[in-house]
Design an enzyme around this catalytic site. Sequence first.
Site, PDB file in Angstrom:
ATOM      1  N   ARG A 184      -6.646   0.278  -2.437  1.00 14.26           N
ATOM      2  CA  ARG A 184      -6.694   0.093  -3.569  1.00 14.26           C
ATOM      3  C   ARG A 184      -6.171  -1.661  -3.672  1.00 14.26           C
ATOM      4  O   ARG A 184      -5.841  -1.797  -4.771  1.00 14.26           O
ATOM      5  CB  ARG A 184      -5.979   0.893  -4.434  1.00 14.26           C
ATOM      6  CG  ARG A 184      -6.374   2.297  -4.309  1.00 14.26           C
ATOM      7  CD  ARG A 184      -5.909   3.071  -5.490  1.00 14.26           C
ATOM      8  NE  ARG A 184      -6.206   2.692  -6.836  1.00 14.26           N
ATOM      9  CZ  ARG A 184      -7.360   2.908  -7.269  1.00 14.26           C
ATOM     10  NH1 ARG A 184      -8.471   3.779  -7.004  1.00 14.26           N
ATOM     11  NH2 ARG A 184      -7.542   2.353  -8.546  1.00 14.26           N
ATOM     12  N   LEU A 185      -6.270  -2.303  -2.705  1.00 15.67           N
ATOM     13  CA  LEU A 185      -5.759  -3.802  -2.520  1.00 15.67           C
ATOM     14  C   LEU A 185      -7.004  -4.783  -2.917  1.00 15.67           C
ATOM     15  O   LEU A 185      -7.470  -5.284  -2.151  1.00 15.67           O
ATOM     16  CB  LEU A 185      -5.144  -3.971  -1.399  1.00 15.67           C
ATOM     17  CG  LEU A 185      -3.735  -3.097  -0.995  1.00 15.67           C
ATOM     18  CD1 LEU A 185      -3.187  -3.723   0.217  1.00 15.67           C
ATOM     19  CD2 LEU A 185      -2.783  -3.547  -2.090  1.00 15.67           C
TER      20      LEU A 185
END
Length: 208
Positions: A184-185
């Site tokens: 989720r970066l």
Amino acid sequence: MEAPEELKSGDFTAATEPFRLFEEWFAEARESEPNDPNAMALSTVDADGLPDVRMVLLNARDERGFVFFTNTGSAKGRELAAVPKAAVVFHWKSLRRQIRVRGLVETVSEAEADAYFATRPRLSQIGAWASQQSRPLEGRFALEGAIAKVTAQYALGTVPRPPHWTGFRIRPVQIEFWHDRPFRLHDRILFRREAPDEGEWARTRLYP
């Protein structure tokens, strides 16, 4: 310590102008998406300020904005007439990308609407006359009857564009590009300007 290769920014994070980047992503989506790469979720608000969203198709685009066509008597047509502002989202699952657009809305010219209507399949043209879009329908038979009536009316020659059918152009003031990254970066780039067609785009990188 240097970030892992799979977490590094893609080349798109260095883009300085959003429309060219949109065209690059859209071209890739047309190659990878199995259905309707031009589908977008359109958000408007009703008279009470309640958000309303539905899927529509992007039918045209250029540096003026993003165009879709509809019946002006539909829910979205009425809502845009009252509050000419909208947002759309393109989500390309195969590419793990999305683009968000926010802006002001204007009606396309009569010539633009006529030109696009002429490219539609004949049955779609007839449907534009027959459908009282978003209005209550007592049954399928009523719709089929309306189609039969219009078909008979325009049995010969071309089908003219209904006066209640036209296009809306979203003139963007914000365009955000989002690309999925592991853990989720994600990469997010926001282009913003004060008004449509005015000034340079300001580019900001956003946290995931």
